[in-house]
Design an enzyme around this catalytic site. Structure first.
Site, PDB file in Angstrom:
ATOM      1  N   ARG A  23       0.242  -1.779  -0.190  1.00 23.61           N
ATOM      2  CA  ARG A  23      -0.080  -0.028  -0.190  1.00 23.61           C
ATOM      3  C   ARG A  23       0.789   1.101  -0.147  1.00 23.61           C
ATOM      4  O   ARG A  23       1.362   1.338   1.082  1.00 23.61           O
ATOM      5  CB  ARG A  23      -0.850  -0.013   0.836  1.00 23.61           C
ATOM      6  CG  ARG A  23      -2.063  -1.391   1.538  1.00 23.61           C
ATOM      7  CD  ARG A  23      -2.798  -0.847   2.421  1.00 23.61           C
ATOM      8  NE  ARG A  23      -4.034  -1.807   1.947  1.00 23.61           N
ATOM      9  CZ  ARG A  23      -3.945  -2.951   2.838  1.00 23.61           C
ATOM     10  NH1 ARG A  23      -2.809  -3.659   3.390  1.00 23.61           N
ATOM     11  NH2 ARG A  23      -5.245  -3.563   2.556  1.00 23.61           N
ATOM     12  N   HIS A 216     -20.223   1.419   8.556  1.00 25.59           N
ATOM     13  CA  HIS A 216     -20.398   2.185   7.693  1.00 25.59           C
ATOM     14  C   HIS A 216     -21.959   3.082   6.608  1.00 25.59           C
ATOM     15  O   HIS A 216     -22.705   3.027   5.952  1.00 25.59           O
ATOM     16  CB  HIS A 216     -20.399   1.540   6.506  1.00 25.59           C
ATOM     17  CG  HIS A 216     -18.977   0.797   6.264  1.00 25.59           C
ATOM     18  ND1 HIS A 216     -18.397   1.237   5.579  1.00 25.59           N
ATOM     19  CD2 HIS A 216     -18.510  -0.060   6.835  1.00 25.59           C
ATOM     20  CE1 HIS A 216     -17.030   1.550   5.653  1.00 25.59           C
ATOM     21  NE2 HIS A 216     -17.262   0.416   6.798  1.00 25.59           N
ATOM     22  N   LYS A 247     -17.096   7.608  10.336  1.00 23.83           N
ATOM     23  CA  LYS A 247     -17.083   7.867   9.172  1.00 23.83           C
ATOM     24  C   LYS A 247     -18.120   9.432   8.498  1.00 23.83           C
ATOM     25  O   LYS A 247     -17.803   9.960   8.853  1.00 23.83           O
ATOM     26  CB  LYS A 247     -17.631   6.433   8.602  1.00 23.83           C
ATOM     27  CG  LYS A 247     -16.218   6.069   8.858  1.00 23.83           C
ATOM     28  CD  LYS A 247     -16.492   4.444   8.168  1.00 23.83           C
ATOM     29  CE  LYS A 247     -15.359   2.987   8.342  1.00 23.83           C
ATOM     30  NZ  LYS A 247     -13.954   3.433   7.705  1.00 23.83           N
TER      31      LYS A 247
HETATM   32  N1  PLP Z   1     -16.451  -2.259  10.506  1.00 20.90           N
HETATM   33  C1  PLP Z   1     -16.157  -1.853   9.593  1.00 20.90           C
HETATM   34  C2  PLP Z   1     -17.449  -2.549   9.134  1.00 20.90           C
HETATM   35  C3  PLP Z   1     -15.129  -1.297   8.586  1.00 20.90           C
HETATM   36  O1  PLP Z   1     -15.085  -1.053   7.805  1.00 20.90           O
HETATM   37  C4  PLP Z   1     -14.451  -0.337   9.974  1.00 20.90           C
HETATM   38  C5  PLP Z   1     -13.093   1.032   8.798  1.00 20.90           C
HETATM   39  O2  PLP Z   1     -13.250   1.088   8.238  1.00 20.90           O
HETATM   40  C6  PLP Z   1     -14.082  -0.362  10.889  1.00 20.90           C
HETATM   41  C7  PLP Z   1     -15.626  -1.620  12.041  1.00 20.90           C
HETATM   42  C8  PLP Z   1     -14.098   0.226  12.063  1.00 20.90           C
HETATM   43  O3  PLP Z   1     -13.805   1.720  12.216  1.00 20.90           O
HETATM   44  P1  PLP Z   1     -12.634   2.652  12.763  1.00 20.90           P
HETATM   45  O4  PLP Z   1     -12.293   3.054  11.021  1.00 20.90           O
HETATM   46  O5  PLP Z   1     -13.608   3.589  13.593  1.00 20.90           O
HETATM   47  O6  PLP Z   1     -11.541   1.552  13.629  1.00 20.90           O
END
Ligand code: PLP
Length: 404
Positions: A23, A216, A247
């Site tokens: 990445r 999400h 998000k």
């Molecule tokens: N759960 C899902 C489905 C995610 O896609 C993500 C992060 O992309 C997380 C939890 C983790 O959340 P955070 O980015 O607040 O750590």
């Protein structure tokens, strides 16, 4: 001595580079008032961001910034400790009350990220419920998988969004063992949405606790931004609703909501909660302002939906292949790792559009894609420019996957 270790690290990194999964960070600088544009330090120019999870642009919303400035001036930079040892601020308590109310639950518990909230909660509950078995959707996020693994509880993986398979697994388990069904509402790579009501039906039939990751979806779905469970009138049927503040809400942090007893249990036993410095009060204040705003304003959600509709329409008109799904996530399918990286690079360097390629292991080989999340701050002209660039890049590569 260190050189030998470094040689080992480099060899592992070379492996990632060889299979195309290494990445590369884009060094971006957002400037308030200009999102989704940002300054790209490598290219020394502005680019348009299409793959941000600040889905609604709340990261630069005036009410959020005002609340953060006020809390910073009033309470300073950090919380000063773990929640147990002088780190619980008034702002944490207010935010937990707001989140519990958002999801119609008795209580909420904050964590430093969504990842940590999944890891610590599942890790703790599944470890401490004697003989517990966790039923986990095959496409669950790494944070849930790691939490379940950490708990050392027995695990059964049911086929993705397959209620029949979940019921089959549940029916094979003894009636008296505690069971947890762990799943997500919106799955972030395909943008599909779980059959939440049917999963609840089956879970209730077998007396299982339901754990729903709405990372999400919070801020984005439901009349008040309480997620897909709220939108479908199902929040009361879910035992634990987990979310992020990073998000749709545009700040950072994670949380669970559920019964007072469950939240107090996790608060009291989860090492990932107990032994980590609490979120700064200004973060909690900003997140609370964001949650409160999105509970009473649908303007951002509507703008976001309009952008999604328009982009899908333009992709269809241009004959560009994208997965159809009921969510805000638009996966444009490239289906080749090298081409996916090459298109992403060309979009950035030739046209100033920033979309990270999504390659293995995030998605299976052969299903590489550009994951696009248009928001309320993208203009129609931005979308027109993006689709024109994609169309040009597709026309230069006749071998690429096509729509239909
Ligand atoms: N759960 C899902 C489905 C995610 O896609 C993500 C992060 O992309 C997380 C939890 C983790 O959340 P955070 O980015 O607040 O750590």
């Amino acid at each position: 001595m260190d050189a030998a270790f470094d040689a080992h690290f480099r060899a592992a990194l070379d492996g990632l580079k060889a299979d195309g999964s290494y990445r590369i960070f884009a060094e971006l600088e957002r400037r308030v008032g200009h999102f989704p544009k940002a300054y790209h330090h490598g290219l020394k120019r502005d680019v348009t961001i299409w793959c941000s999870n600040d889905y609604l642009g709340m990261g630069e919303h005036k009410e959020v910034l005002t609340a953060m400035h006020a809390a910073l001036d009033q309470s300073g930079a950090g919380a000063g400790g773990t929640r147990n040892i002088s780190g619980t601020c008034h702002e944490h308590v207010l935010l937990e009350q707001e989140l519990a109310s958002l999801h119609g639950k008795e209580a909420a518990l904050l964590f430093n990220s969504g990842y940590l909230s999944n890891w610590a909660t599942l890790g703790t509950i599944a470890a401490r419920l004697k003989n517990c078995v966790v039923l986990s959707d095959a496409q669950n996020h790494a944070s849930m998988i790691e939490g379940i693994r950490h708990s050392r509880a027995d695990k059964r993986i049911f086929r993705h969004n397959d209620v029949g398979d979940l019921a089959r697994h549940l029916s094979e388990l003894p009636a008296n063992v505690p069971k947890i069904v762990a799943f997500e509402s919106v799955y972030s790579m395909d943008g599909d949405i779980a059959p939440i009501a049917e999963i609840c039906d089956v879970a209730e039939r077998y007396g299982a606790l339901t754990y729903l990751d709405e990372v999400h979806a919070v801020g984005m779905y439901g009349h008040q931004g309480g997620g897909v469970a709220e939108e479908r009138g199902l929040s009361h049927r879910i035992s634990v609703i987990e979310g992020t503040l990073g998000k749709g809400f545009g700040v950072v942090g994670g949380y669970i909501t559920g019964s007072a007893a469950l939240c107090d249990f996790v608060r009291s036993f989860a090492s990932g909660f107990i032994f980590s410095t609490a979120l700064p009060p200004m973060i909690a204040a900003g997140a609370r302002a964001s949650v409160r705003h999105l509970r009473q304003s649908s303007v951002e959600r509507e703008g976001q939906r309009a952008a999604v509709r328009y982009l899908r329409q333009c992709l269809d008109d241009a004959g560009l292949p994208h997965l159809s799904n009921p969510s805000h996530i638009i996966p444009v399918m490239v289906c080749d790792a090298k081409e996916c990286r090459a298109i992403s690079d060309a979009l950035l360097t030739r046209y100033g559009h920033y979309i990270q390629p999504i390659n293995y292991p995030t998605v299976p080989r052969g299903l590489e894609r550009l994951r696009i999340t248009p928001g309320p701050l993208h203009r129609k002209s931005d979308i027109d420019d993006l689709v024109a660039a994609l169309k040009q890049l597709w026309s230069e590569r006749p071998g690429l996957s096509q729509a239909g």
